[in-house]
Design a protein around this motif. Structure first.
Motif, PDB file in Angstrom:
ATOM      1  N   HIS A  87      52.454  35.088  29.339  1.00 15.78           N
ATOM      2  CA  HIS A  87      52.787  34.060  28.345  1.00 15.78           C
ATOM      3  C   HIS A  87      52.777  34.665  26.936  1.00 15.78           C
ATOM      4  N   LEU A  88      51.771  35.479  26.631  1.00 14.72           N
ATOM      5  CA  LEU A  88      51.703  36.124  25.318  1.00 14.72           C
ATOM      6  C   LEU A  88      52.882  37.071  25.125  1.00 14.72           C
ATOM      7  N   LYS A  89      53.242  37.769  26.166  1.00 16.14           N
ATOM      8  CA  LYS A  89      54.371  38.699  26.089  1.00 16.14           C
ATOM      9  C   LYS A  89      55.674  37.961  25.789  1.00 16.14           C
ATOM     10  N   ALA A  90      55.809  36.737  26.368  1.00 21.78           N
ATOM     11  CA  ALA A  90      57.046  35.974  26.199  1.00 21.78           C
ATOM     12  C   ALA A  90      57.108  35.211  24.889  1.00 21.78           C
ATOM     13  N   THR A  91      55.937  34.851  24.345  1.00 26.23           N
ATOM     14  CA  THR A  91      55.920  33.950  23.183  1.00 26.23           C
ATOM     15  C   THR A  91      55.382  34.583  21.903  1.00 26.23           C
ATOM     16  N   ARG A  92      54.700  35.714  22.003  1.00 24.93           N
ATOM     17  CA  ARG A  92      54.090  36.331  20.816  1.00 24.93           C
ATOM     18  C   ARG A  92      54.577  37.763  20.663  1.00 24.93           C
ATOM     19  N   SER A  93      55.768  37.890  20.095  1.00 28.73           N
ATOM     20  CA  SER A  93      56.344  39.224  19.899  1.00 28.73           C
ATOM     21  C   SER A  93      55.569  40.036  18.865  1.00 28.73           C
ATOM     22  N   ASP A  94      54.732  39.344  18.070  1.00 27.42           N
ATOM     23  CA  ASP A  94      53.940  40.035  17.065  1.00 27.42           C
ATOM     24  C   ASP A  94      52.731  40.743  17.667  1.00 27.42           C
ATOM     25  N   LEU A  95      52.418  40.448  18.917  1.00 34.59           N
ATOM     26  CA  LEU A  95      51.269  41.062  19.576  1.00 34.59           C
ATOM     27  C   LEU A  95      51.735  42.135  20.552  1.00 34.59           C
ATOM     28  N   PRO A  96      50.998  43.233  20.642  1.00 32.87           N
ATOM     29  CA  PRO A  96      51.352  44.245  21.640  1.00 32.87           C
ATOM     30  C   PRO A  96      51.058  43.695  23.040  1.00 32.87           C
ATOM     31  N   PRO A  97      51.801  44.129  24.054  1.00 34.72           N
ATOM     32  CA  PRO A  97      51.529  43.667  25.427  1.00 34.72           C
ATOM     33  C   PRO A  97      50.085  43.981  25.810  1.00 34.72           C
ATOM     34  N   VAL A  98      49.468  43.075  26.543  1.00 31.86           N
ATOM     35  CA  VAL A  98      48.073  43.253  26.933  1.00 31.86           C
ATOM     36  C   VAL A  98      47.979  43.457  28.435  1.00 31.86           C
ATOM     37  N   THR A  99      47.172  44.409  28.831  1.00 30.37           N
ATOM     38  CA  THR A  99      46.889  44.661  30.242  1.00 30.37           C
ATOM     39  C   THR A  99      45.428  44.355  30.501  1.00 30.37           C
ATOM     40  N   LEU A 100      45.173  43.677  31.596  1.00 34.25           N
ATOM     41  CA  LEU A 100      43.815  43.225  31.925  1.00 34.25           C
ATOM     42  C   LEU A 100      43.353  43.899  33.202  1.00 34.25           C
ATOM     43  N   ARG A 101      42.140  44.389  33.151  1.00 35.14           N
ATOM     44  CA  ARG A 101      41.556  45.068  34.313  1.00 35.14           C
ATOM     45  C   ARG A 101      40.121  44.599  34.506  1.00 35.14           C
ATOM     46  N   ILE A 102      39.767  44.284  35.741  1.00 37.24           N
ATOM     47  CA  ILE A 102      38.363  44.033  36.052  1.00 37.24           C
ATOM     48  C   ILE A 102      37.699  45.396  36.203  1.00 37.24           C
ATOM     49  N   ALA A 103      36.532  45.555  35.582  1.00 37.22           N
ATOM     50  CA  ALA A 103      35.941  46.883  35.473  1.00 37.22           C
ATOM     51  C   ALA A 103      34.594  46.980  36.181  1.00 37.22           C
ATOM     52  N   GLY A 104      34.249  48.217  36.504  1.00 33.12           N
ATOM     53  CA  GLY A 104      32.887  48.569  36.872  1.00 33.12           C
ATOM     54  C   GLY A 104      32.376  48.103  38.213  1.00 33.12           C
ATOM     55  N   GLY A 105      31.164  47.516  38.171  1.00 34.69           N
ATOM     56  CA  GLY A 105      30.429  47.199  39.394  1.00 34.69           C
ATOM     57  C   GLY A 105      31.133  46.249  40.333  1.00 34.69           C
ATOM     58  N   TRP A 106      31.891  45.304  39.795  1.00 32.20           N
ATOM     59  CA  TRP A 106      32.598  44.356  40.657  1.00 32.20           C
ATOM     60  C   TRP A 106      33.584  45.090  41.560  1.00 32.20           C
ATOM     61  N   VAL A 107      34.330  46.037  41.004  1.00 38.66           N
ATOM     62  CA  VAL A 107      35.313  46.791  41.789  1.00 38.66           C
ATOM     63  C   VAL A 107      34.608  47.597  42.878  1.00 38.66           C
ATOM     64  N   ARG A 108      33.557  48.284  42.491  1.00 44.75           N
ATOM     65  CA  ARG A 108      32.780  49.083  43.455  1.00 44.75           C
ATOM     66  C   ARG A 108      32.260  48.228  44.603  1.00 44.75           C
ATOM     67  N   ASP A 109      31.644  47.095  44.261  1.00 47.53           N
ATOM     68  CA  ASP A 109      31.053  46.245  45.296  1.00 47.53           C
ATOM     69  C   ASP A 109      32.114  45.614  46.189  1.00 47.53           C
ATOM     70  N   LYS A 110      33.228  45.197  45.611  1.00 46.64           N
ATOM     71  CA  LYS A 110      34.292  44.602  46.426  1.00 46.64           C
ATOM     72  C   LYS A 110      34.858  45.630  47.409  1.00 46.64           C
ATOM     73  N   LEU A 111      35.021  46.875  46.966  1.00 36.88           N
ATOM     74  CA  LEU A 111      35.512  47.925  47.855  1.00 36.88           C
ATOM     75  C   LEU A 111      34.555  48.171  49.020  1.00 36.88           C
ATOM     76  N   LEU A 112      33.271  47.941  48.780  1.00 31.26           N
ATOM     77  CA  LEU A 112      32.268  48.132  49.828  1.00 31.26           C
ATOM     78  C   LEU A 112      32.044  46.874  50.659  1.00 31.26           C
ATOM     79  N   GLY A 113      32.830  45.829  50.362  1.00 31.52           N
ATOM     80  CA  GLY A 113      32.688  44.586  51.118  1.00 31.52           C
ATOM     81  C   GLY A 113      31.487  43.763  50.723  1.00 31.52           C
ATOM     82  N   LYS A 114      30.964  44.004  49.525  1.00 31.20           N
ATOM     83  CA  LYS A 114      29.786  43.277  49.045  1.00 31.20           C
ATOM     84  C   LYS A 114      30.199  42.208  48.039  1.00 31.20           C
ATOM     85  N   THR A 115      29.383  41.186  47.916  1.00 33.89           N
ATOM     86  CA  THR A 115      29.627  40.122  46.944  1.00 33.89           C
ATOM     87  C   THR A 115      29.098  40.550  45.579  1.00 33.89           C
TER      88      THR A 115
END
Length: 599
Positions: A87-115
């Motif tokens: 939505h920001l990319k389509a409506t706010r040309s004044d802003l640079p495109p934003v990329t979102l990433r979930i980081a750190g422990g959540w990724v590690r635990d999900k890969l191991l099948g943990k909550t």
């Protein structure tokens, strides 16, 4: 896709409070506005739920495939975040495109099948708070209610080196923070400069490779910018993304984090970490740059983890025992005993927690087990004191209060255990020769109840001291062991050489062969515990005197004062010795006691 029936609960209807009718299906599912396109085969994906997870290999220690399987809630969060970015990319040309990433422990635990409930979202081109505001604006434009956003300013002393925004989406707490790069100097673990960073810079500033992974909410793929994280997770290896010596010079607290994660997952530690930790410069940095509060927090997390013994073993093997559990430096009487005893004690605790020894093994209460590991780990300080304001105090109390900054309940409970070791030892010996009568054992167990085991080395001899006591306070109960100073070295050695199979330490069981000599010592404690149970006094610390203070003052025609407490103790001792005694009989007894005191 329609959600399962169980999803239509009152609690889950509140996942995303909104202005639309809460009775419609629309309120239960977030409907993505923008579709994703999978680059390699140009397949359009309607929602994150419908994606077949990518398998990134097999975690060898756990024998499990590594893949990120999103829950319904997590899939909706990813869809929403992707929509806001589009939505920001389509409506706010004044802003640079934003990329979102979930980081750190959540990724590690999900890969191991943990909550994992810690969801940190790294924002590429703006501050976390600014993006969180855009999320709320987008929700409002679609007719949804929003949650408030809390801005948490940077607080380096609390390991918050950059501003963070916290809010809730689908009733899941989420932290938004921008990608960053950090620059350190030699004098502090607090970065001297924190700037916007690239995903690679953000990954390399982290403590260990398995914590450097990102999950891209747009592509729904794991990103490994160090090219080591996924492989190390598969191999079960704790490694730093940069050379270990530099990593620890920048932030020595990472030494303890490596130990904690190695214990938590049962992973091996890379050789360069082992060598770096043993370097005197790193040990000095641990003492000079890390607050005692931060050290205490890491130790507490180790003790609450699935494999405390492994973590404590690593602290000892790395030569960090007297740094982490630092002794008093002034007015010390006595000496620090062989610190290896702490690891031997931990082996015994782990064995007891798994072996189901009648009357002795601790319960499944994790809080009791945590306190048991904490106390046994301080056995090398038994007998050492220091002077404060003219009073001799146990060194154990200093380590807990000053070196670990432990809670007052922990300080008081564990300190009391050490103060009563000799008394408990003597009681165990006496009862093994002749059963202690109900009244005497009851008076002893008004403060301590037999339950568990711990190892201690007394009088510079390699002897086993096991003491079983649970000290009860209003807010916590501690099941601990105390000991028996004996001629046998057998039991001590037995628990020194226990073996833990390789693999996941959270599932491994300590295997120990118990020789007859060691079993006889265990039998002594089982006998005392059983004696307490047979008398029905295992909970006698909860008993109330059959006569209260007001009744005693009236009965004896005396004024309230210190003597009333002494008389109530006499009454309780009489009750323990006369379990079927009546109120009238107790009144006659206390009159006789008072008469003798007057004479």
């Amino acid at each position: 896709r329609s959600p399962p029936t169980a999803y239509y609960s009152h609690k889950l209807v509140k996942l995303l409070p909104q202005k639309r009718s809460i009775t419609s299906v629309e309120t239960l599912n977030y409907n993505p506005e923008f579709k994703r396109t999978k680059q390699e085969d140009s397949v359009t994906m309607s929602t994150a739920e419908t994606v077949v997870p990518t398998v990134y290999g097999v975690c060898k220690p756990l024998g499990a495939e590594m893949k990120v399987v999103l829950s319904n809630r997590e899939a909706q969060i990813c869809d929403l975040l992707n929509d806001v970015a589009e939505h920001l990319k389509a409506t706010r040309s004044d802003l640079p495109p934003v990329t979102l990433r979930i980081a750190g422990g959540w990724v590690r635990d999900k890969l191991l099948g943990k909550t994992c409930h810690d969801l940190d979202v790294a924002v590429s081109t703006m501050m976390g708070y600014d993006f969180a505001v855009h999320v709320n604006e987008y929700l409002t434009s679609k007719g949804y209610e929003t949650r408030s956003i809390a801005k948490i300013d940077s607080n380096p002393d609390k390991s918050k080196h950059l501003e963070t925004a916290t809010t809730k989406l689908f009733d899941q707490e989420i932290d938004f923070v921008n990608l960053r790069n950090e620059i350190y100097n030699e004098d502090s673990r607090i970065p001297t400069q924190v700037t916007y960073g690239s995903p690679s810079e953000d990954a390399y500033r982290r403590d260990i490779t398995i914590n450097t992974l990102f999950f891209n909410v747009h592509t729904l793929q794991v990103e490994d910018y160090t090219k080591q994280g996924l492989q190390d997770l598969a191999d079960g290896l704790i490694r730093t993304p940069l050379p270990a010596f530099k990593t620890f010079c920048d932030d020595p607290l990472r030494v303890l984090r490596c130990i904690r994660f190695a214990g938590r997952f049962g992973f091996e530690i890379a050789d360069d970490i082992v060598q770096a930790v043993k370097d005197e410069k790193i040990k000095h940095a641990l003492l000079a740059k890390i607050s005692r509060e931060r050290i205490g927090i890491e130790v507490d997390k180790m003790l609450r983890g699935p494999a405390p013994r492994r973590s404590l073993d690593l602290i000892y093997s790395f030569g960090l025992y007297d740094i982490v559990f630092a002794p008093p430096q002034k007015d010390v009487q006595g000496e620090l005993h062989d610190t290896q005893r702490s690891t031997q004690a931990a082996k015994l605790v782990e064995w007891l927690s798994q072996a189901n020894v009648t009357n002795l093994s601790p319960t499944s209460d994790l809080e009791q087990l945590r306190l048991l590991y904490l106390a046994t780990n301080l056995i090398p300080y038994c007998g050492m004191t220091y002077t404060q304001k003219g009073r001799p105090l146990p060194a154990v109390e200093f380590v807990l209060r000053d070196s670990l900054k432990a809670k007052n309940d922990d300080v008081n409970t564990v300190s009391m255990v050490f103060k009563r070791i000799e008394q408990i030892q003597q009681t165990v010996r006496n009862n093994s020769e002749k059963a202690i009568d109900r009244a005497d054992l009851g008076k002893f167990t008004t403060r301590d109840v037999w339950t568990t085991i711990m190892v201690h080395d007394a009088n510079s001899a390699q002897s086993l001291v096991t003491f079983f006591c649970r000290h009860v306070y209003s807010k916590s109960r501690l099941r601990l062991a105390a000991g028996c100073e004996g001629k046998n070295k057998v039991l001590f050695k037995t628990f020194s050489h226990g073996h833990v199979p390789s693999g996941s330490l959270s599932q491994a069981r300590l295997t120990i062969d118990i020789p007859p000599e060691a079993q006889s010592i265990i039998n002594m404690y089982q006998k005392l515990v059983q004696q307490t149970l047979d008398y029905g006094i295992e909970n006698c610390y909860t008993f109330k005197p059959i006569l209260d203070g007001k009744t005693v003052t009236k009965l004896l025609s005396i004024k309230p004062g210190k003597v009333i407490g002494e008389l109530l103790e006499e009454i309780m001792a009489w009750q323990l010795g006369h379990p079927s005694g009546t109120t009238e009989e107790c009144q006659d007894f206390i009159k006789l006691v008072w008469q003798r005191r007057q004479q």
